[in-house]
Design a protein around this motif. Structure first.
Motif, PDB file in Angstrom:
ATOM      1  N   ALA A 123       0.796  -1.219   0.000  1.00 44.79           N
ATOM      2  CA  ALA A 123       0.000   0.000   0.000  1.00 44.79           C
ATOM      3  C   ALA A 123       0.831   1.273   0.000  1.00 44.79           C
ATOM      4  N   GLU A 124       2.139   1.183   0.264  1.00 48.17           N
ATOM      5  CA  GLU A 124       2.982   2.377   0.185  1.00 48.17           C
ATOM      6  C   GLU A 124       2.997   2.966  -1.218  1.00 48.17           C
ATOM      7  N   ALA A 125       2.603   2.184  -2.198  1.00 50.88           N
ATOM      8  CA  ALA A 125       2.598   2.669  -3.579  1.00 50.88           C
ATOM      9  C   ALA A 125       1.738   3.915  -3.751  1.00 50.88           C
ATOM     10  N   ALA A 126       0.673   4.043  -2.965  1.00 49.04           N
ATOM     11  CA  ALA A 126      -0.224   5.184  -3.086  1.00 49.04           C
ATOM     12  C   ALA A 126       0.429   6.482  -2.654  1.00 49.04           C
ATOM     13  N   SER A 127       1.546   6.409  -1.941  1.00 51.68           N
ATOM     14  CA  SER A 127       2.204   7.608  -1.422  1.00 51.68           C
ATOM     15  C   SER A 127       3.399   8.035  -2.264  1.00 51.68           C
ATOM     16  N   ILE A 128       3.641   7.364  -3.373  1.00 50.41           N
ATOM     17  CA  ILE A 128       4.819   7.651  -4.179  1.00 50.41           C
ATOM     18  C   ILE A 128       4.431   8.439  -5.414  1.00 50.41           C
ATOM     19  N   ASP A 129       5.217   9.446  -5.732  1.00 46.00           N
ATOM     20  CA  ASP A 129       4.998  10.271  -6.912  1.00 46.00           C
ATOM     21  C   ASP A 129       5.198   9.419  -8.164  1.00 46.00           C
ATOM     22  N   PRO A 130       4.183   9.304  -9.016  1.00 44.64           N
ATOM     23  CA  PRO A 130       4.331   8.491 -10.224  1.00 44.64           C
ATOM     24  C   PRO A 130       5.486   8.941 -11.113  1.00 44.64           C
ATOM     25  N   PRO A 133      11.812   0.094 -13.938  1.00 42.88           N
ATOM     26  CA  PRO A 133      11.172  -1.139 -13.472  1.00 42.88           C
ATOM     27  C   PRO A 133      10.780  -1.011 -12.010  1.00 42.88           C
ATOM     28  N   VAL A 134       9.668  -1.619 -11.645  1.00 46.10           N
ATOM     29  CA  VAL A 134       9.124  -1.514 -10.289  1.00 46.10           C
ATOM     30  C   VAL A 134       8.790  -2.908  -9.775  1.00 46.10           C
ATOM     31  N   LEU A 135       9.134  -3.163  -8.517  1.00 40.56           N
ATOM     32  CA  LEU A 135       8.727  -4.377  -7.818  1.00 40.56           C
ATOM     33  C   LEU A 135       7.656  -4.008  -6.807  1.00 40.56           C
ATOM     34  N   LEU A 136       6.519  -4.667  -6.878  1.00 38.92           N
ATOM     35  CA  LEU A 136       5.401  -4.397  -5.976  1.00 38.92           C
ATOM     36  C   LEU A 136       5.088  -5.664  -5.194  1.00 38.92           C
ATOM     37  N   ASP A 137       5.364  -5.632  -3.874  1.00 38.68           N
ATOM     38  CA  ASP A 137       5.217  -6.821  -3.039  1.00 38.68           C
ATOM     39  C   ASP A 137       4.829  -6.412  -1.625  1.00 38.68           C
ATOM     40  N   PRO A 138       3.669  -6.858  -1.131  1.00 38.90           N
ATOM     41  CA  PRO A 138       2.645  -7.681  -1.771  1.00 38.90           C
ATOM     42  C   PRO A 138       1.711  -6.824  -2.622  1.00 38.90           C
ATOM     43  N   ALA A 139       1.465  -7.253  -3.835  1.00 40.62           N
ATOM     44  CA  ALA A 139       0.703  -6.447  -4.779  1.00 40.62           C
ATOM     45  C   ALA A 139      -0.775  -6.372  -4.430  1.00 40.62           C
ATOM     46  N   ARG A 140      -1.281  -7.372  -3.736  1.00 38.93           N
ATOM     47  CA  ARG A 140      -2.731  -7.416  -3.473  1.00 38.93           C
ATOM     48  C   ARG A 140      -3.168  -6.333  -2.495  1.00 38.93           C
ATOM     49  N   ASP A 179      -7.198  -0.008  -6.101  1.00 42.00           N
ATOM     50  CA  ASP A 179      -7.452  -0.144  -7.537  1.00 42.00           C
ATOM     51  C   ASP A 179      -6.838   0.981  -8.358  1.00 42.00           C
ATOM     52  N   GLU A 180      -7.043   2.211  -7.932  1.00 41.16           N
ATOM     53  CA  GLU A 180      -6.581   3.350  -8.725  1.00 41.16           C
ATOM     54  C   GLU A 180      -5.053   3.351  -8.840  1.00 41.16           C
ATOM     55  N   THR A 181      -4.390   3.101  -7.719  1.00 42.56           N
ATOM     56  CA  THR A 181      -2.929   3.082  -7.738  1.00 42.56           C
ATOM     57  C   THR A 181      -2.415   1.959  -8.629  1.00 42.56           C
ATOM     58  N   LEU A 182      -3.009   0.793  -8.511  1.00 41.23           N
ATOM     59  CA  LEU A 182      -2.576  -0.339  -9.324  1.00 41.23           C
ATOM     60  C   LEU A 182      -2.800  -0.062 -10.806  1.00 41.23           C
ATOM     61  N   VAL A 228     -11.809  -6.633  -8.334  1.00 42.10           N
ATOM     62  CA  VAL A 228     -11.557  -5.195  -8.428  1.00 42.10           C
ATOM     63  C   VAL A 228     -12.818  -4.500  -8.913  1.00 42.10           C
ATOM     64  N   ALA A 229     -12.885  -3.192  -8.633  1.00 41.41           N
ATOM     65  CA  ALA A 229     -14.078  -2.420  -8.981  1.00 41.41           C
ATOM     66  C   ALA A 229     -13.931  -1.668 -10.294  1.00 41.41           C
ATOM     67  N   LEU A 230     -12.712  -1.305 -10.671  1.00 39.43           N
ATOM     68  CA  LEU A 230     -12.506  -0.527 -11.890  1.00 39.43           C
ATOM     69  C   LEU A 230     -12.533  -1.439 -13.115  1.00 39.43           C
ATOM     70  N   PRO A 231     -13.453  -1.208 -14.044  1.00 38.81           N
ATOM     71  CA  PRO A 231     -13.505  -2.053 -15.245  1.00 38.81           C
ATOM     72  C   PRO A 231     -12.213  -2.019 -16.050  1.00 38.81           C
ATOM     73  N   ASP A 232     -11.602  -0.843 -16.179  1.00 36.23           N
ATOM     74  CA  ASP A 232     -10.360  -0.734 -16.941  1.00 36.23           C
ATOM     75  C   ASP A 232      -9.237  -1.518 -16.272  1.00 36.23           C
ATOM     76  N   LEU A 233      -9.239  -1.570 -14.941  1.00 36.07           N
ATOM     77  CA  LEU A 233      -8.225  -2.344 -14.225  1.00 36.07           C
ATOM     78  C   LEU A 233      -8.471  -3.836 -14.440  1.00 36.07           C
ATOM     79  N   ARG A 234      -9.727  -4.247 -14.474  1.00 37.73           N
ATOM     80  CA  ARG A 234     -10.050  -5.660 -14.686  1.00 37.73           C
ATOM     81  C   ARG A 234      -9.422  -6.183 -15.977  1.00 37.73           C
ATOM     82  N   SER A 235      -9.547  -5.422 -17.048  1.00 33.07           N
ATOM     83  CA  SER A 235      -9.011  -5.863 -18.331  1.00 33.07           C
ATOM     84  C   SER A 235      -7.495  -5.904 -18.311  1.00 33.07           C
TER      85      SER A 235
END
Length: 227
Positions: free
Chosen positions: A79-86, A93-100, A104-107, A134-141
């Motif tokens: 969840a720290e991913a939400a606090s990082i400037d894109p 390259p990025v490692l995301l662990d644990p990704a779950r 949704d928006e950050t992912l 997930v709730a975001l349709p675009d993320l689902r695809s």
């Protein structure tokens, strides 16, 4: 996604102890070979997003760390991913662990960033992204399109290496029949290997098969990790 930089020292994953530090300590076997081979030359050529998935204690985080060290990836803990400037991740390259653990928006943004030149996203999770709710349709695809490579619970070769490493860390030289004995009796995970070695070490006795049998028969405080 919140636009707020995170200090570099907070963008490192805590060290997992599935196997000794460094690629030389990672044992490749049937249980993890597909993931090892998938990461050997990735993200060269194709880039994008990939996931390695498997049960707790199978070594997936350690393998991902080896990959991150090799390619110079930014390692982000859940969840720290939400606090990082894109902008700090673009073209890297990025490692995301644990990704779950990521919202949704950050992912969604991280997967999009992985498509840029130089970008890549390696996600580590217990299940494949295609199975996530997930709730975001675009993320689902996008999750459905992620390449997912499974890892299985440690087999004898990997679990033996875990036990050997844990004994070595504590300066213990078990009798040669101890590890084969334990392989048949503990759960197949890094946590179980750590637990039984810690229990044996706490007894302050030579580690023999007889002592290992006593530990397994009694259960001690680690019975929930044993078959």
């Amino acid at each position: 996604m919140t636009i707020r930089p995170m200090p570099a020292d907070q963008m490192r994953l805590p060290l997992q102890r599935d196997l000794p530090d460094g690629a030389e300590g990672f044992v490749t076997s049937d249980c993890n070979r597909a993931a090892v081979e998938a990461l050997e030359d990735w993200p060269n050529l194709i880039g994008g997003a990939m996931a390695i998935c498997g049960p707790a204690g199978c070594g997936k985080s350690r393998l991902a760390q080896i990959w991150a060290e090799r390619v110079g990836a930014v390692a982000i803990h859940g969840a720290e991913a939400a606090s990082i400037d894109p902008l700090e991740l673009e073209g890297r390259p990025v490692l995301l662990d644990p990704a779950r653990e990521v919202d949704d928006e950050t992912l969604f943004h991280l997967i999009n960033l992985a498509q840029a030149p130089g970008g890549a996203l390696l996600m580590v999770a217990r299940s494949a992204p295609s199975s996530w709710s997930v709730a975001l349709p675009d993320l689902r695809s996008r999750l459905d399109a992620v390449i997912s490579v499974p890892m299985a619970a440690p087999d004898d070769a990997v679990l033996a290496a875990m036990l050997e490493a844990r004994f070595a860390e504590r300066g213990i030289r078990p009798q040669k029949d101890v590890i084969p004995y334990l392989l048949r009796r503990i759960d197949r995970s890094a946590a179980a290997a750590e637990a039984v070695v810690e229990t044996l070490d706490a007894l302050h006795k030579p580690v023999t098969r007889a002592l290992a049998r006593d530990v397994m028969d009694d259960g001690h405080e680690t019975s929930d990790l044993f078959d």
